[in-house]
Design a protein around this motif. Structure first.
Motif, PDB file in Angstrom:
ATOM      1  N   PRO A  65      56.256 -25.579 -86.460  1.00  0.00           N
ATOM      2  CA  PRO A  65      56.909 -25.300 -87.743  1.00  0.00           C
ATOM      3  C   PRO A  65      55.888 -24.926 -88.808  1.00  0.00           C
ATOM      4  CG  PRO A  65      56.670 -27.657 -87.478  1.00  0.00           C
ATOM      5  CD  PRO A  65      56.107 -27.026 -86.213  1.00  0.00           C
ATOM      6  N   GLY A  66      55.130 -23.889 -88.555  1.00  0.00           N
ATOM      7  CA  GLY A  66      54.075 -23.463 -89.466  1.00  0.00           C
ATOM      8  C   GLY A  66      53.347 -22.292 -88.838  1.00  0.00           C
ATOM      9  N   ASP A 105      57.681 -21.203 -84.941  1.00  0.00           N
ATOM     10  CA  ASP A 105      58.924 -21.418 -84.198  1.00  0.00           C
ATOM     11  C   ASP A 105      59.925 -20.277 -84.378  1.00  0.00           C
ATOM     12  OD1 ASP A 105      59.429 -22.127 -86.849  1.00  0.00           O
ATOM     13  OD2 ASP A 105      59.936 -24.211 -86.391  1.00  0.00           O
ATOM     14  N   ALA A 106      59.922 -19.630 -85.543  1.00  0.00           N
ATOM     15  CA  ALA A 106      60.821 -18.478 -85.727  1.00  0.00           C
ATOM     16  C   ALA A 106      60.380 -17.305 -84.854  1.00  0.00           C
ATOM     17  CB  ALA A 106      60.859 -18.061 -87.196  1.00  0.00           C
ATOM     18  N   GLY A 127      64.422 -11.713 -85.508  1.00  0.00           N
ATOM     19  CA  GLY A 127      65.073 -13.008 -85.352  1.00  0.00           C
ATOM     20  C   GLY A 127      65.109 -13.730 -86.675  1.00  0.00           C
ATOM     21  N   VAL A 128      66.291 -14.196 -87.055  1.00  0.00           N
ATOM     22  CA  VAL A 128      66.518 -14.824 -88.353  1.00  0.00           C
ATOM     23  C   VAL A 128      66.833 -16.301 -88.149  1.00  0.00           C
ATOM     24  CG1 VAL A 128      68.076 -14.901 -90.334  1.00  0.00           C
ATOM     25  CG2 VAL A 128      67.380 -12.698 -89.397  1.00  0.00           C
ATOM     26  N   ILE A 129      66.211 -17.156 -88.932  1.00  0.00           N
ATOM     27  CA  ILE A 129      66.561 -18.576 -88.947  1.00  0.00           C
ATOM     28  C   ILE A 129      67.269 -18.864 -90.264  1.00  0.00           C
ATOM     29  CG2 ILE A 129      65.729 -20.952 -88.853  1.00  0.00           C
ATOM     30  CD1 ILE A 129      65.307 -19.409 -86.257  1.00  0.00           C
ATOM     31  N   LEU A 130      68.505 -19.336 -90.179  1.00  0.00           N
ATOM     32  CA  LEU A 130      69.296 -19.724 -91.349  1.00  0.00           C
ATOM     33  C   LEU A 130      69.696 -21.181 -91.163  1.00  0.00           C
ATOM     34  CD1 LEU A 130      71.672 -16.620 -91.546  1.00  0.00           C
ATOM     35  CD2 LEU A 130      69.709 -17.073 -93.036  1.00  0.00           C
ATOM     36  N   GLY A 131      68.966 -22.075 -91.802  1.00  0.00           N
ATOM     37  CA  GLY A 131      69.242 -23.490 -91.643  1.00  0.00           C
ATOM     38  C   GLY A 131      68.775 -24.243 -92.870  1.00  0.00           C
ATOM     39  N   VAL A 134      64.774 -20.893 -94.368  1.00  0.00           N
ATOM     40  CA  VAL A 134      65.057 -19.536 -93.923  1.00  0.00           C
ATOM     41  C   VAL A 134      63.752 -18.918 -93.446  1.00  0.00           C
ATOM     42  CG1 VAL A 134      65.767 -17.220 -94.633  1.00  0.00           C
ATOM     43  CG2 VAL A 134      67.027 -19.213 -95.455  1.00  0.00           C
ATOM     44  N   GLY A 135      63.747 -18.454 -92.212  1.00  0.00           N
ATOM     45  CA  GLY A 135      62.548 -17.834 -91.662  1.00  0.00           C
ATOM     46  C   GLY A 135      62.915 -16.653 -90.798  1.00  0.00           C
TER      47      GLY A 135
END
Length: 297
Positions: A65-66, A105-106, A127-131, A134-135
């Motif tokens: 996560p970084g 991780d994204a 690839g989109v992270i929406l949680g 946002v990444g």
């Protein structure tokens, strides 16, 4: 055999993939809280136990996560703060006695979906992270695009393009700026927007459920969210023009997004056509750990 590890804030998960991508084993344990050395030891035990159980040594990829600083090799921008400033890759290579590949991780999510998920066969996948945050991650011809500063895909800290009639001042972001995409489009941001506009405290899951039941205020919150997400994704499309955009994270489970986002993006895309596909993930919550394994592709 490829081993992938997803180092999360609450859990560490490992997966073993055969050469054809089939899953051979999956395990998860709790992440030691705030303890870097204990986290290293936990990863080491997971790898050792997995290889002992399967009777085979594997390559190891790690989703974090970084990001890893290209200048120092130390971890930066991690919401698991015990990792920040640590030589994670070097320490794991010493512990496991092999080369380690490591990515955000994204990026791993995007890679998984590009290799054998919703973006399979596409030249460019975003690839989109929406949680909770946002990444994003970018995969071009099956390879993660890292960038000169190891921040490629970090669209969550771009400013959201403004629009006439949008409600409220630009919200503060934890990064120190105001009006970032993440500050508008994370799950907590949706809840905050609903509270401001309706006076009712609901989380994103509750907002969707109420909207599906005909609640006008919740429907309006989701319409504002989709309009903002459409503008934000249009900026990505105008620069990257990906064949496929795969949505991940908790908010990606909202099926209405896949129906409504093309129309929300379209007016802001500099094109007379809109051929970009916006799809749910094939592997869901497993994409991060699978993508870590596919770092050895």
């Amino acid at each position: 055999m490829r081993l992938g590890i997803d180092l999360g804030g609450s859990k560490i998960e490992i997966i073993a993939l055969a050469d054809d991508g089939n899953e051979r084993l999956r395990r998860r344990i709790a992440t030691p809280q705030g303890d870097y050395r204990a986290t290293l030891a936990a990863i080491g035990r997971l790898v050792e136990n997995t290889e002992n159980e399967l009777g085979q040594r594997g390559s190891v990829g790690l989703a974090i996560p970084g990001a890893e600083s290209l200048a120092t090799g130390l971890i930066k921008n991690a919401n698991s703060t015990c990792l920040i400033g640590q030589p994670l890759r070097q320490d794991l290579q010493t512990l496991l006695q092999r080369e380690i590949r490591l990515a955000n991780d994204a990026n791993c999510f995007a890679l998984s979906e590009a290799i054998d998920g919703s973006g399979r066969g596409a030249n460019i996948v975003f690839g989109v992270i929406l949680g909770t945050g946002v990444g994003g991650g970018i995969v071009v011809h099956g390879r993660v695009l890292t960038g000169a500063n190891a921040i490629a895909g970090e669209w969550g800290h771009n400013p959201l393009p403004p629009a006439d009639g949008d409600n409220g001042p630009a919200p503060d972001c934890y990064c120190g700026h105001r009006g970032c995409v993440e500050a508008w489009l994370s799950g907590p941001a949706m809840a905050r927007d609903h509270l401001i506009n309706s006076g009712e405290a609901l989380n994103a899951i509750e907002i969707e459920a109420r909207a599906n039941a005909g609640d006008a205020a919740c429907s309006a919150t989701l319409a504002r969210y989709e309009a903002r997400l459409g503008r934000a994704l249009a900026g990505i499309i105008n620069i990257l023009d990906p064949d496929v955009i795969v949505l991940g994270g908790g908010l990606s489970k909202m099926q209405r997004l896949y129906r409504n986002l093309p129309a929300a993006c379209g007016p802001h895309v500099f094109s007379d056509v809109f051929y970009n596909k916006i799809l749910p993930p094939t592997h869901g919550d497993s994409s991060g750990v699978r993508g870590a394994a596919w770092l050895w592709n």
